[in-house]
Write a protein that holds these residues in place. Structure first.
Motif, short mmCIF file in Angstrom:
data_model
loop_
_atom_site.label_atom_id
_atom_site.label_comp_id
_atom_site.label_asym_id
_atom_site.label_seq_id
_atom_site.Cartn_x
_atom_site.Cartn_y
_atom_site.Cartn_z
N PHE A 141 0.83 -1.21 0.00
CA PHE A 141 0.00 0.00 0.00
C PHE A 141 0.86 1.26 0.00
CE2 PHE A 141 -2.86 -2.95 2.33
CZ PHE A 141 -4.03 -2.77 1.60
N ARG A 142 0.27 2.33 -0.55
CA ARG A 142 0.75 3.68 -0.27
C ARG A 142 -0.12 4.25 0.85
NH1 ARG A 142 3.74 7.33 -1.66
NH2 ARG A 142 4.46 6.29 -3.56
N PHE A 143 0.51 4.92 1.80
CA PHE A 143 -0.26 5.58 2.85
C PHE A 143 -0.09 7.09 2.77
CE2 PHE A 143 3.92 4.75 4.66
CZ PHE A 143 4.24 5.94 5.28
N ASN A 144 -1.08 7.80 3.21
CA ASN A 144 -1.00 9.24 3.47
C ASN A 144 -1.62 9.43 4.85
OD1 ASN A 144 -0.05 11.07 1.09
ND2 ASN A 144 -1.23 9.41 0.14
N GLN A 145 -0.78 9.52 5.85
CA GLN A 145 -1.24 9.44 7.22
C GLN A 145 -0.61 10.55 8.05
OE1 GLN A 145 -3.41 7.22 9.05
NE2 GLN A 145 -2.98 8.85 10.53
N SER A 146 -1.44 11.30 8.76
CA SER A 146 -0.91 12.26 9.74
C SER A 146 -0.36 11.48 10.93
CB SER A 146 -2.02 13.20 10.22
OG SER A 146 -1.64 13.79 11.44
N VAL A 147 0.90 11.72 11.24
CA VAL A 147 1.49 10.98 12.36
C VAL A 147 0.93 11.51 13.68
CG1 VAL A 147 3.58 12.39 12.56
CG2 VAL A 147 3.67 10.00 13.19
N ILE A 148 0.47 12.75 13.69
CA ILE A 148 -0.20 13.28 14.90
C ILE A 148 -1.51 12.52 15.12
CG2 ILE A 148 -1.31 15.31 15.92
CD1 ILE A 148 0.71 17.03 14.34
N GLU A 149 -2.28 12.42 14.05
CA GLU A 149 -3.54 11.67 14.14
C GLU A 149 -3.27 10.21 14.52
OE1 GLU A 149 -6.95 11.48 10.85
OE2 GLU A 149 -5.39 9.98 10.53
N MET A 150 -2.23 9.64 13.93
CA MET A 150 -1.92 8.23 14.23
C MET A 150 -1.67 8.03 15.72
SD MET A 150 1.29 5.97 12.87
CE MET A 150 2.42 6.27 14.23
N LEU A 151 -0.96 8.97 16.33
CA LEU A 151 -0.63 8.82 17.76
C LEU A 151 -1.83 9.15 18.66
CD1 LEU A 151 3.05 10.10 17.84
CD2 LEU A 151 2.23 7.74 17.91
N ARG A 152 -2.96 9.51 18.05
CA ARG A 152 -4.21 9.61 18.81
C ARG A 152 -5.04 8.33 18.66
NH1 ARG A 152 -5.77 15.30 16.05
NH2 ARG A 152 -4.47 16.67 17.30
N GLN A 153 -4.61 7.48 17.72
CA GLN A 153 -5.41 6.31 17.38
C GLN A 153 -4.72 5.00 17.75
OE1 GLN A 153 -7.50 8.70 13.67
NE2 GLN A 153 -6.16 6.98 13.23
N VAL A 154 -3.76 5.09 18.67
CA VAL A 154 -3.06 3.89 19.11
C VAL A 154 -3.93 3.17 20.12
CG1 VAL A 154 -1.03 3.01 20.32
CG2 VAL A 154 -0.80 4.88 18.67
#
Lengths: 488, 464
Positions: B416-429
């Motif tokens: 896959f290609r991802f386009n992910q906010s790493v800030i958002e990701m660290l809210r979704q752990v």
């Protein structure tokens, strides 16, 4: 330099050694930068060292040192031989080199004004003048400008009898205006992002870039982007400026044609290539307007990939990579050319410095301009609807070089042949061959620029190389636009 | 001045403190400046590289560099050389002085740091320096044998290095650090799949390259005949290498100067609850799984700095100059030098380089067991920043991407290609595994856990 090379060549003579080459490299590097009205850094670096490459019983060894005492050089040469012996422990068929005449040559790249002879005051003054213009625009929160100059002298000798002395001078400069506001960071760069423009020229390059003349506009665009509309998500027509097209070439043509990638040498790090050997001469890479060459000769222009001989002593050449859209050639080394049955390397082995082995690297990988006169303005006038994008902001491609995505600093909507509203955060994505097959127009020679990419990484240990990419603005149909901000 | 020469027979040693002092005395003797600093760096490194089940590149390198900074009348500049004869040392000092003299004075230029005291860290391991080309070839042979047994091809590296780093200045500061490093990386290629593993440690005995080769082989075997599934938001398990490569793009923003320059995604966000409450990160060079010098580019001792506490942006790191500037311009940041600066002069300031993210219990398999449907990501590739404030990153999965169904890896999927906010990701752990020292290709080594993240944003699929 002669003595160092002679000591090394003498010391590599050992049973089983089929071939060895030696590069003695002397470098000078000056870097200057300014930031928000002050000097950022000013540094001056010099380096001298030797790299010795040995092929023994079909296996390679390499050792490099900057201990240039006779004992130090001899120890490095003997260590290269010992390393080759260790390599032989895990080998398949032995390495064979395609033949190359043992060239004897001296070559200096053209340099009208020695950048190291220009006072740093003059260089800093120009950067500070640019900086002031950028910060004269209300809303510019960070102004950064830089210059970079390199001089490299290299003596190459080999056990085949080659003796090649080359000297190259490289210059580069650029700047960026950053604007923070409304929970957003926007940036505009000139003449290109990530350091600017770089070529195989002296200080005359700096004068030709019109740095100061463009600074106000660049600052204004950085601030204006905050008020611009978000680039929409759509499938449609895309026009790229020449600097972005240059990076598109670098990533989706330049890397996949590296024959060492194709053969698996880079599988663990940089990756491989979709251009497997069965595709040579059989793949429609792009539309009939796509003509791409790998050209290291000075006739192509003063690119970062311009030289007289590569770093294994092969003369600079021009190779057709894509002719009329058909895939016609890889870039190669003496070993990889021989391994696929070609009778000569096309001269693309390059090393970052004395302490790295040469690898297959891009020279100047350029798309040729359109044969019919066509300006960017005429190209836009000929486009009913689409998006025009300028200056790279992000770049990414998979490890076989199929799927790519690029972001640009700025875009404009095209409506009925005219630039309409400004777009922020523009991006596009695609699959390499589908993209190049969708090219339906490219501007002509007078709009073609030989861009320099100074920071191409490859290899373990990693090395950085400068590559050249000539490009003119071009149009692509049915491209996925706006994908970087896709959130569903 | 010469270092121990490279030979195949004897252990290779980097420069010792007394040798560095001798060089510095030459520098001081040549200097006409008010203040003088020397950074002396020596490295001996060797790397054996293999592909297609054979060693194809095998290199050794010995470097010694001297970098001199001078200060006079509020002006500073740096010049460097790798030539250490007396004339070259005099010349490099003169070059730095000449560059400095041609500048306008900077009223904010600080005097050089005074003598400091340092906590010792022990990261110079004889077993690592003793590794020879024959030893590395023997390890490679074992990794290749695993590939050949499975009719796969192996590619990778086995490397070791020994480096020394000294900073000395005319105000009496003297800092010395010596370190060894051993590293392996291996990719196993099958007909239409691949697997990967990598490790790095100061002590080669802590690495298990052959075990890594087995894991990589297993991944290639299990992901054979990958299917294409549509892009979209998926629950993912990110192995530690994938976590560190993403986090690596975030932590440059924790430099104090980046915030002062308003180029950091933390501009206006220091002290806020930016991440999930289960995210805690410190910068800690003294952590037993970390590496690197316990001082910065000016010789200031590194401090342990809490960066994120329970999701709140707690601290930034500061070099001396950016701490002084922050005290003037943004006193609310409570800035103090933390020992994270780059050598001066520079325009980037500082960055945390010894990231330690707090984890939970269990390994990646324990996380997988809790996923009803999701994706396991072994490794990421070609990550670049799409949006600097939202911190959206793009990149690809690589070398082992799997579908998870009912707590099990069921098959390989196309990358896959991802386009992910790493800030958002660290809210979704949703869950964190045990933190380990991890190595990737896009960032420096870190101590990070595997993560279970919901709604990770895959936007496209590639052809393999």
């Amino acid at each position: 330099m002669q003595d160092y090379a002679a000591w090394a060549l003498e010391a590599v003579a050992a049973p089983g050694v089929q071939y060895a080459d030696v590069r003695v490299v002397e470098e000078a590097h000056r870097a200057l930068s300014t930031k928000n009205g002050k000097l950022g850094h000013i540094s001056d670096l010099e380096s001298l060292g030797i790299g010795i490459r040995v092929l023994r019983n079909g296996a390679w060894g390499f050792a490099a040192t900057d201990d240039m005492s006779r004992e130090g050089v001899i120890a490095a040469a003997r260590h290269a031989v010992a390393i080759a012996a260790a390599s032989a422990r895990v080998k398949r068929e032995g390495s064979v080199l395609a033949p190359e005449p043992a060239h004897q040559a001296v070559w200096h790249s053209p340099c009208a004004i020695d950048p190291f002879a220009i006072g740093v005051e003059q260089q800093v003054d120009l950067l500070l003048a640019v900086d002031a213009e950028l910060r004269a625009v209300k809303g510019v929160t960070l102004a950064e400008a830089d210059m970079d100059f390199r001089r490299q002298r290299q003596l190459f000798v080999s056990t085949d009898g080659a003796r090649i002395e080359q000297a190259r001078v490289l210059s580069g400069a650029g700047y960026a205006a950053t604007s923070f506001g409304e929970n957003e960071i926007q940036r505009r760069s000139y003449p290109n992002s990530f350091g600017g423009q770089f070529q195989l020229q002296g200080y005359e390059l700096i004068g030709s870039l019109q740095l100061l003349e463009n600074a106000r506009r660049v600052g204004e665009e950085a601030v204006a982007l905050h008020r611009a509309a978000q680039c929409p998500q759509l499938t449609g027509t895309l026009i790229l400026d020449s600097s972005q097209l240059a990076l598109q070439i670098h990533e989706s043509i330049g890397h996949p044609i590296e024959l060492d990638r194709v053969l698996g040498s880079e599988a663990n790090f940089a990756g491989m290539s979709f251009l497997t050997l069965d595709k040579l001469g059989r793949l429609r890479y792009g539309s009939p307007l796509v003509n791409v060459v790998a050209d290291a000769r000075l006739e192509h222009g003063p690119g970062l990939g311009t030289f007289a001989f590569d770093d294994e002593g092969v003369a600079a050449q021009c190779t057709d990579i894509i002719r009329g859209g058909e895939f016609t050639g890889y870039i190669s080394s003496r070993e990889t050319a021989a391994s696929i049955g070609q009778n000569r390397s096309n001269g693309c082995m390059r090393a970052e410095s004395w302490n790295r082995i040469p690898l297959i690297r891009m020279t100047n990988i350029s798309i040729l301009p359109g044969a019919t006169p066509l300006s960017p303005e005429e190209l836009i006038a000929d486009t009913e609807q689409g998006v025009y994008m300028e200056t790279n902001r992000s770049w990414s491609i998979d490890d076989k070089r199929y799927n790519f995505q690029f972001g640009c600093e700025i875009g404009w909507e095209i409506q009925n042949g005219k630039r309409a509203r400004m777009l922020k955060n523009p991006s596009y994505s695609g699959i390499t061959t589908e993209f190049w097959n969708s090219l339906d127009a490219i501007c002509s020679r007078e709009h073609w620029t030989l861009w320099g990419t100074p920071n191409c990484g490859k290899g373990q240990p990693q090395q950085t190389m400068g590559t050249g990419h000539g490009a003119a603005p071009a149009r692509f149909r049915n491209v996925k636009i706006g994908t970087a901000y896709r959130q569903e | 001045m010469t270092m121990t020469p490279l030979t195949a027979e004897r252990p290779q040693l980097a420069l010792d403190p007394e040798q560095a002092r001798r060089i510095f005395r030459q520098v001081l003797a040549a200097s006409r400046s008010e203040e003088t600093e020397a950074i002396i760096h020596s490295t001996i490194s060797e790397l054996t590289r293999f592909a297609n089940n054979a060693i194809h590149q095998n290199v050794a390198e010995r470097t010694l560099s001297l970098s001199v900074r001078t200060v006079s009348g509020g002006r500073t500049a740096r010049a460097s050389t790798n030539r250490l004869d007396e004339a070259s040392v005099r010349a490099v000092v003169a070059r730095a002085e000449a560059l400095a003299e041609r500048q306008e004075p900077d009223p904010e230029l600080l005097p050089m740091a005074e003598a400091q005291s340092y906590s010792a860290v022990a990261r110079e391991i004889a077993a690592t320096t003793a590794l020879t080309p024959q030893d590395r070839a023997a390890t490679v042979a074992e990794m290749v044998a695993i590939a050949e047994r499975e009719r796969m091809t192996a590619a990778g590296i086995m490397a070791n290095s020994h480096s020394a780093f000294s900073i000395l200045n005319s105000r009496g500061l003297e800092a010395h650090y010596r370190e060894t490093s051993a590293e392996y990386s291996v990719t196993m290629l099958a007909a239409d799949s691949s697997g990967w593993a990598k490790g790095n440690a100061p002590d080669v005995r802590q690495l298990d390259p052959v075990g890594g080769a087995r894991r990589a082989m297993e991944k290639a075997r299990l992901s054979a005949h990958p299917i294409e599934i549509p892009p979209g938001r998926y629950t993912v398990v990110l192995e530690p290498a994938a976590v560190l490569d993403l986090l690596g793009f975030l932590f440059w923003d924790f430099g104090g100067l980046a915030v002062l320059d308003q180029r950091s995604c933390l501009t206006g966000r220091v002290g806020t609850q930016l991440f999930g409450t289960n995210i805690t990160v410190v910068d800690d060079v003294y952590h037993p799984l970390q590496s690197g010098a316990p001082f910065d580019g000016e010789g200031v001792p590194r401090q342990r700095v809490p960066l994120i506490e329970n999701g709140v942006v707690r601290g930034l790191v500061f070099a001396r100059p950016s701490a002084a500037r922050a005290q003037r311009e943004k006193p609310e940041l409570n800035a103090r030098p933390t020992g994270h600066g780059f050598p001066l002069p520079n325009e980037y300031g500082e960055a945390p380089m010894n990231i330690v993210m707090a984890g939970g219990d269990g390994d990646g398999e324990a996380l997988i067991a809790g996923v009803s449907r999701g994706i396991l990501v072994t490794r990421l590739w070609y990550i670049r920043e799409v949006d600097p404030y939202r911190k959206i990153l793009t990149g690809m999965t690589r070398d082992g991407t799997f579908l998870i169904e009912n707590g099990q890896l069921t098959r390989g999927v196309r990358n896959f290609r991802f386009n992910q906010s790493v800030i958002e990701m660290l809210r979704q752990v949703e869950r964190l595994g045990r933190a380990v020292r991890a190595s990737g290709e896009e960032s420096f080594d870190m101590v990070v856990p595997p993560l279970l993240v919901r709604d990770f944003n895959f936007t496209e699929v590639t052809k393999f």
